[in-house]
Design an enzyme around this catalytic site. Structure first.
Site, PDB file in Angstrom:
ATOM      1  N   ILE A 234      40.964  46.018  40.176  1.00  0.00           N
ATOM      2  CA  ILE A 234      40.132  45.356  41.181  1.00  0.00           C
ATOM      3  C   ILE A 234      40.750  44.052  41.678  1.00  0.00           C
ATOM      4  O   ILE A 234      40.180  43.383  42.535  1.00  0.00           O
ATOM      5  CB  ILE A 234      38.713  45.082  40.640  1.00  0.00           C
ATOM      6  CG1 ILE A 234      38.776  44.272  39.341  1.00  0.00           C
ATOM      7  CG2 ILE A 234      37.972  46.384  40.410  1.00  0.00           C
ATOM      8  CD1 ILE A 234      37.402  43.918  38.788  1.00  0.00           C
ATOM      9  N   GLY A 235      41.912  43.688  41.161  1.00  0.00           N
ATOM     10  CA  GLY A 235      42.574  42.470  41.617  1.00  0.00           C
ATOM     11  C   GLY A 235      43.934  42.341  40.968  1.00  0.00           C
ATOM     12  O   GLY A 235      44.183  42.904  39.896  1.00  0.00           O
TER      13      GLY A 235
ATOM     14  N   GLY B 284      51.953  37.749  37.786  1.00  0.00           N
ATOM     15  CA  GLY B 284      51.806  37.557  36.350  1.00  0.00           C
ATOM     16  C   GLY B 284      50.621  38.242  35.718  1.00  0.00           C
ATOM     17  O   GLY B 284      50.417  38.131  34.514  1.00  0.00           O
ATOM     18  N   GLY B 285      49.811  38.964  36.503  1.00  0.00           N
ATOM     19  CA  GLY B 285      48.671  39.609  35.880  1.00  0.00           C
ATOM     20  C   GLY B 285      47.818  40.366  36.874  1.00  0.00           C
ATOM     21  O   GLY B 285      48.094  40.379  38.070  1.00  0.00           O
TER      22      GLY B 285
ATOM     23  N   ASP C 250      38.948  23.569  40.041  1.00  0.00           N
ATOM     24  CA  ASP C 250      39.518  24.582  40.937  1.00  0.00           C
ATOM     25  C   ASP C 250      38.420  25.339  41.671  1.00  0.00           C
ATOM     26  O   ASP C 250      38.469  26.560  41.801  1.00  0.00           O
ATOM     27  CB  ASP C 250      40.392  25.545  40.134  1.00  0.00           C
ATOM     28  CG  ASP C 250      41.389  26.298  41.026  1.00  0.00           C
ATOM     29  OD1 ASP C 250      41.588  25.861  42.185  1.00  0.00           O
ATOM     30  OD2 ASP C 250      41.961  27.297  40.569  1.00  0.00           O
TER      31      ASP C 250
END
Length: 340
Positions: free
Chosen positions: A70-71, A75-76, A181
């Protein structure tokens, strides 16, 4: 004098001056250098999260099936996963790369903190798995995804979104947690129009560990002026006030349907111009077509002086929030969610 070829003195040889002692160095008591803490013990782990008073234990990794991606990012990636024994759906953030032991221990500490977060306006963290070089963080699943790229023209809906985010921020700030953030991509929504704050704490730290340049560029657009240029506030940075600036900028972006400092500002590589605009130009304003309550609300959030920004609790009492009746989640559906 012994030559190097003769090697070290025999183990049984006595020292010529057995009572010889060296003075210990004197340390300035005003300077403290903290030592790294040992890894947390099993007994120090935070209690499992609860829903409606019922404890939800951390699922076993072997009981989780990846349904679909889903995303993703550098790096991940994030997967929708299903817990086979219960059918419960979660989101699993998988971080690739080899992290030093000190970083991993710090991540474990932050996960403990995140697992204690108990607010319906903060995405719940259910645990972490560290296996085969991957750090996997199990999170609450939000089926509507992030609000990035969405325009919310309805002030009533926008006030409801702002109220939920402010309530989450007020909770985090009471726990002395600064997000640092806040931006549209870190505000998630579900089909019931519940909006929750995500990616605080460990998410930010992992991003900086994986790619410091990318994390700095990715968040600078929503940084407060005094965080970018510390000379603006005598070198003092108030993280809570910084969160309010980022929040106000995000809410204004939802209303405008574009980044308030310019739709392409920062996206074409001209980050110097963006930083100058944030630090030295007048703060963005809501357009004249907006209500006076909304214009006042945005003006309160986007004060150049951090000391003049209200707290999250104070903003919850602003007329823009209090004069709008909350939307009922029971009357909401996925079709009524905001569209890009």
């Amino acid at each position: 004098m012994r030559s190097p070829a003769e090697g070290p003195p025999a183990a049984g040889r006595m020292r010529r001056k057995p009572d010889l002692k060296l003075p210990l160095p004197q340390r300035d008591p005003t300077v403290a250098v903290p030592l790294p803490l040992p890894p947390p013990s099993a007994n120090s782990m935070a209690p499992p999260p609860t829903v409606s008073g019922q404890t939800i234990p951390t699922p076993n990794l072997s009981d989780l099936d990846r349904v679909r991606r889903i995303g993703s990012g550098s790096g991940g990636m994030v997967w929708m996963v299903r817990h086979r024994p219960t059918g419960r759906i979660y989101a699993m953030k998988v971080i690739y790369g080899n992290h030093e032991d000190a970083i991993r221990r710090q991540i474990c500490r932050e996960i403990e903190i995140l697992r204690t977060a108990d607010s319906p306006f903060v995405v719940r963290c259910h645990g972490m798995f560290d296996q085969a070089g991957e750090i996997q963080i199990l999170l609450e699943y939000m089926d509507g995804g992030s609000l990035e790229g969405h325009r919310i023209s309805s002030e009533r809906f926008l006030a409801d979104v702002a109220r939920q985010v402010l309530t989450g921020l007020a909770y985090l700030h009471r726990q002395r947690i600064v997000h640092r953030d806040i931006k549209p991509s870190n505000l998630l929504i579900n089909a019931a129009r519940q909006v929750k704050i995500a990616d605080f704490g460990v998410g930010r730290m992992l991003a900086q560990t994986m790619d410091p340049c990318n994390s700095s560029v990715g968040t600078i657009a929503y940084m407060s002026p005094e965080r970018i240029n510390t000379d603006l506030n005598h070198g003092i940075y108030d993280g809570y006030a910084g969160d309010i600036w980022s929040f106000g900028l995000s809410i204004l972006e939802f209303y405008l349907g574009r980044f308030p400092f310019g739709e392409n500002m920062g996206r074409l590589g001209d980050w110097a111009s963006l930083m100058c605009a944030i630090c030295y130009s007048n703060p963005p304003e809501a357009p004249a077509t907006a209500s006076k309550e909304f214009r006042s609300f945005i003006s309160c959030c986007l004060q150049k002086e951090p000391g003049r920004r209200p707290t999250a609790v104070q903003l919850l009492q602003h007329p823009f929030i209090t004069h709008q009746s909350p939307l009922s989640s029971s009357s909401s559906s996925s079709s009524s969610m905001p569209h890009p």
